[in-house]
Enzyme design. Structure first.
Site, short mmCIF file in Angstrom:
data_model
loop_
_atom_site.label_atom_id
_atom_site.label_comp_id
_atom_site.label_asym_id
_atom_site.label_seq_id
_atom_site.Cartn_x
_atom_site.Cartn_y
_atom_site.Cartn_z
N ASP A 157 -7.68 2.98 12.49
CA ASP A 157 -6.40 3.67 12.45
C ASP A 157 -6.49 5.06 11.83
OD1 ASP A 157 -4.97 1.79 13.82
OD2 ASP A 157 -4.25 0.74 12.05
N ARG A 160 -0.44 4.02 17.78
CA ARG A 160 -0.77 5.06 16.80
C ARG A 160 -0.46 6.48 17.27
NH1 ARG A 160 0.24 1.28 13.70
NH2 ARG A 160 -1.42 0.33 12.46
N ASP A 208 0.82 -1.21 0.00
CA ASP A 208 0.00 0.00 0.00
C ASP A 208 0.86 1.26 0.00
OD1 ASP A 208 -2.27 -1.51 -0.01
OD2 ASP A 208 -2.71 -1.27 2.11
N SER A 265 -3.93 -9.79 7.08
CA SER A 265 -3.55 -8.39 7.31
C SER A 265 -3.02 -8.31 8.73
CB SER A 265 -4.76 -7.48 7.12
OG SER A 265 -4.42 -6.15 7.48
#
Length: 407
Positions: A123, A94, A14, A178
């Site tokens: 996220d 995060r 990505d 993932s």
């Protein structure tokens, strides 16, 4: 001079595709920033990959100790667990990642920060709330939400896009889970997990450890020490927090500790299913709880349970950089003043079994807890206490009986 954008870069497909996309559609100078929260060998080869993809520069920032000490430990001390199971591995990372992205944006005089989070996940919220709180002037670019210019819908599309831009990288069309990995945990989503009716394929999935069935038949004793709620040693060896978590990951992984299969409620409104491996974190939180049982009074433990749930919600929703998180953390920190002592337990086939806890600040009194009468406790005192404690129940029962009779 071109405007600069800071790309939160993992080196995966990505974010690799996003580099030429940013240059093509916005004419940005792309500065990649990979934040090392303990991903291990996932960082290998990023320098060459980012350069081949067209990035002007790559930062690899090691924030493992900051992550462990300033983000993980406040959550451990709070007992922050989302929906009774999730130990917040991705959620905790995060805000510290976003903080470092902002710092690099300032250093590079960039005008925007770009992330590769999807429009369905949590996220995007965590990254963007943190950036808004720390740098409200910076533009945020989220390609997966820009469907008018981001037209790629699959891995195959992204691979083809990279090839069209002269980027021939070692990505293929194979499908896998993932995953998100850091010092604290690794998460797994996708494949058979997308249907809650399916049992996870643990043999294919697990990275940090084994299932309890494949753990050793012999248990293993572990001893930990804490000072003011912070772990200081494992089996007599003093270590910094990050190394303690690494050591506990090794021990817990070997004994099948900390594997959680959960259907959780995302912030964006949908349910999602994932499997989390958090071997070291599970042990650390259990050991911390074991010590708190000795040193916290009942009223404080009750209030702290509420604050732990509130902390979990705050962190899960990406609201780290808020006055509320600071206030909750301040309360929790005040409760940790006497959370000092030694905890012993046995790891055995997915279980953490108590084997003894000591603290110089223990509130446990053997003379009070035993069945013999001590100087501090007179059994007769319980009669008056129960009379008063049960008075509301008795009065209600009497009044209801009277009302029923009159009716």
């Amino acid at each position: 001079m071109k405007e600069k954008v800071i790309l939160a870069y993992s080196g995966g497909l990505d974010t690799t595709a996003i580099i030429p996309w940013l240059k093509e559609h916005f004419d940005y100078e792309v500065i990649c920033c990979c934040i090392d929260c303990g991903q291990g060998n996932e960082l290998d080869g990023l320098e060459e990959r980012s350069r081949l993809s067209g990035a002007a520069k790559l930062y690899i920032e090691d924030i493992v100790d900051e992550f462990a000490e300033e983000y993980i430990m406040p959550c451990v001390q709070a007992g922050a667990v989302y929906e009774n199971k999730y130990l917040l591995g991705t959620s905790m990372a995060r805000p510290v990642i976003a903080k470092r992205l902002v710092e690099i944006a300032r250093k590079e005089n960039a005008s925007a920060i770009c992330h590769g989070a999807t429009g369905k996940g949590n996220d995007q919220i965590r990254f963007e709330l943190a950036i808004k709180a720390l740098a409200p002037d910076l533009k945020i670019i989220a390609p997966w939400r820009m469907t008018d210019v981001w037209t790629m819908q699959s891995r195959e599309d992204e691979i083809e896009y990279c090839k069209q831009h002269g980027i021939d990288l070692p990505f293929d069309h194979s499908h896998s889970y993932s995953r998100d990995r850091n010092l604290w945990h690794i998460s797994h989503e996708g494949l058979e997990l997308e249907d809650p009716a399916n049992e996870p394929n643990y043999d294919h999935m697990l990275v940090l450890g084994v299932t309890p069935e494949k753990a050793p038949d012999e248990g293993e004793y572990v001893t930990m020490t804490f000072e003011k709620g912070i772990p200081t040693s494992v089996n007599g060896e003093k270590m910094k927090v990050a190394d303690i978590i690494r050591k506990l990951n090794e021990l817990g992984g070997r004994h099948g500790i900390g594997i959680v299969d959960i259907v959780e409620n995302r912030v964006v409104g949908m349910k999602s299913r994932g499997v989390y491996e958090t071997p070291g974190g599970t042990i650390l939180m259990e050991a911390h709880d074991q010590l708190e049982e000795l040193v916290l009074d009942r009223a404080t433990m009750e209030a702290k349970k509420d604050m732990g749930n509130k902390m979990a919600q705050i962190v899960y929703e990406g609201k780290w950089f808020t006055p509320l998180r600071e206030a909750v953390q301040a309360f929790v920190t005040s409760t940790q003043e006497y959370v000092t002592g030694e905890v012993k337990f046995k790891l055995y086939k997915g279980n953490i079994i108590k084997a003894g806890t000591t603290s110089p600040y223990t509130l446990y009194s053997e003379s009070l807890a035993s069945f013999t009468t001590g100087d501090l406790y007179d059994h007769h005192d319980a009669s008056g206490f129960i009379t008063l404690f049960g008075l509301p129940l008795k009065v209600r029962a009497m009044r209801m009986a009277e009302a029923k009779k009159n009716a």
